[in-house]
Scaffold this active site. Sequence first.
Site, PDB file in Angstrom:
ATOM      1  N   PHE A   1       0.825  -1.220   0.000  1.00 28.03           N
ATOM      2  CA  PHE A   1       0.000   0.000   0.000  1.00 28.03           C
ATOM      3  C   PHE A   1       0.853   1.261   0.000  1.00 28.03           C
ATOM      4  CE2 PHE A   1       0.340  -0.881   4.573  1.00 28.03           C
ATOM      5  CZ  PHE A   1       0.717   0.353   5.051  1.00 28.03           C
TER       6      PHE A   1
ATOM      7  N   HIS B   1       4.698  -6.600  12.665  1.00 27.27           N
ATOM      8  CA  HIS B   1       3.560  -5.690  12.551  1.00 27.27           C
ATOM      9  C   HIS B   1       2.219  -6.388  12.780  1.00 27.27           C
ATOM     10  CE1 HIS B   1       6.353  -2.881  10.033  1.00 27.27           C
ATOM     11  NE2 HIS B   1       6.523  -2.749  11.330  1.00 27.27           N
TER      12      HIS B   1
ATOM     13  N   CYS C   1     -20.100  -8.889  23.442  1.00 25.89           N
ATOM     14  CA  CYS C   1     -20.192  -8.052  24.649  1.00 25.89           C
ATOM     15  C   CYS C   1     -20.431  -6.586  24.292  1.00 25.89           C
ATOM     16  CB  CYS C   1     -18.922  -8.187  25.496  1.00 25.89           C
ATOM     17  SG  CYS C   1     -17.548  -7.179  24.922  1.00 25.89           S
TER      18      CYS C   1
END
Length: 240
Positions: free
Chosen positions: A35, A121, A152
Amino acid sequence: MSGEIEKLQELVDQYDNFVFFGGAGVSTESGIPDFRSQDGLYHQKYDYPPETILSHTFFMKRPEEFYKFYRDKMLCDTAKPNAAHQKLAELEQAGKLKAVITQNIDNLHQMAGSKKVLELHGSVYRNYCMKCGRFYDFAHMKASTGVPRCECGGIIKPDVVLYEEGLDNQTINEAVKAISEAQVLIIGGTSLAVYPAAGLIDYFRGEHLVVINKSPTPRDRYADLLIQEPIGQVFAQIQC
Ligand SMILES: [Zn+2]
């Protein structure tokens, strides 16, 4: 086979303590775009550059926008390991490669069979609820819409190191140990532009530094073997 690749083969024949340090270039031959090297496309479709969208601040402030980009660009489930991933897994199985240290988050090394993979990463294959810590897998994220939420009610966050976030200490320590103990360090498919990951190379004290990257890197002048070819094509020619 070129002279450089013959030299790499000689190292593989001679040594049994390799460590591989790789980046986006390892996955581009599997069809996963880097990217950082993208241009127009992103700017047409998104209001912000990828570095902004993939930051901690942006995730907290605009999770809808983050997930639009993330699902579109980061959750690729069609990519398959290429010859580089496969050969590295074979080298590990042959007892020669001690660790793969990667800046990629795509799980392709594990898919190829590598066991010791240090993901600097993080990984899109792990996701956790920010409130209760419950784990969610890749398929769950791929199938989700909008901002994915836990049962939750908490927001699910990918276990990916975003811009502004620190790297995991244990992963760094293991990477430093592997690099400092290696006889041969192969740097591949990375321009070594992203810190602190790129700084880990400084811990290498071994005998041979190999750099395999299509474009120049800041470490080229320290390499005793420099191969400026696509990494999958290079590894495809190597025999374990
Ligand atoms: Zn939860």
